[in-house]
Design a protein around this motif. Sequence first.
Motif: not given
Length: 310
Positions: A18-27, A296-301
Motif C-alpha cells: 500500500d504505497e499511499k499509506s507508506i508515503i503518508s505515514i513514513l514521510g 496499493g497501485n498493484f490492486k488498483d491496476f
Amino acid sequence: MAEECETLTKAFSGFGVDEKSIISILGKWHLEQRKSFRKGCPRFFVEDQRLFERWEDSHIAILEREFSRFKKAIVLWTMHPWERDARMVRDALSKGANSYNVLIEIACTRSSDELLGARRAYHSIFDHSIEEDVAYHVNNVNRKLLVALLSSYRYEGAKVTEAIAKSEAKILSDAIKYVDLKPIENDEVVRILTTRSKAHLNLVFNHYKELYGKNIDEDLEDINLKETVLCLSTPQTYFSKVLDLALAVGADENTKEALTRVTVTRADTDMKEIKEEYYKLYGVQLLNKIEELTCGNFKDFLLTLIARSE
C-alpha cells in the motif's frame, strides 16, 4: 502512533504494497518514531548484536518482490502480446518443471497466429527458436509434448469428422489404461493433443465422456496432460483454477505470479467468461477476492484491467 503502526504493518504485508499509506505515514515520521516502529515490529526487524534494529533479510526479499509487482504488471501490459509471450516462455524455462504450466498455457490458449507471432518474437529477441530452447531445457518425458504444443499451428475452422473423433477417444482411453507406458510417452496421445483443432478435440473429449463415463482430465494422472486438456477444452476453468491458487493464503511466489500473468494476458480476451466461471466454481466474485487480498497501485491496476470486461 499505535494505529499508524498497525496501518503500516498492513501496508507492508499484503499482495503488493500500500504505497499511499507508506508515503503518508513514513514521510512524516521523525527518527524516534521510526525507531519505535522498528522496535515494535519483530515480524520485520530483529535486534542486532551491535544493538540496533535491522530488517530481516528474508522480509527485504519479500518486499522487493511486492514493490515490483505493479511495475511488472505495467511492463507486461504495455508489451506487444507476441513479445510478452516470448519473454514468459523464456522466464518459464529458466524456472524449470514448476513452470511448465506457463508453456502449456501459452501453447494451448492462444490462436494459431498468436502462437506463431510468439515464435517470431522469440527468434527476434533471443536468437533461438522456442522449440530448440524447450528441447534443450526440458530433459524428461515432457519434452515431446511441450515441443509439439509450442510448434503447433492448428486448424481453426469448424469442420470435424465424427468417426475420427470417436476413434481417437478410444485411442486416448487405451493409452490411459495401458499400464506399461505412461500416456505422456505415447506418440498417439501427443499427436492427437498437439495437432488436432480445438473443435475436433472438444468432440473427442465429449465422445470420451459418453463412452467411459468420465471427463478425460479425471482419468489423467499426469498434471501436464491434465492442464493441456483443460487449456484446450475449457480455458476459463483452467484460468479460474490458476487464479484461485494464486490468491490462496500461503501460495509460493511462482504460484502468486499467475495473478499478474493471467490478468494481463486475458484482460482483452475472455476475462468476462473467466469471472463468471470463477464465481460458479468458488461462489465469490473475482473482483472481491482481489480487492480483499491485494494492496496499493498493484490492486488498483488489476481491478482496472478486470473491469474492462464489464
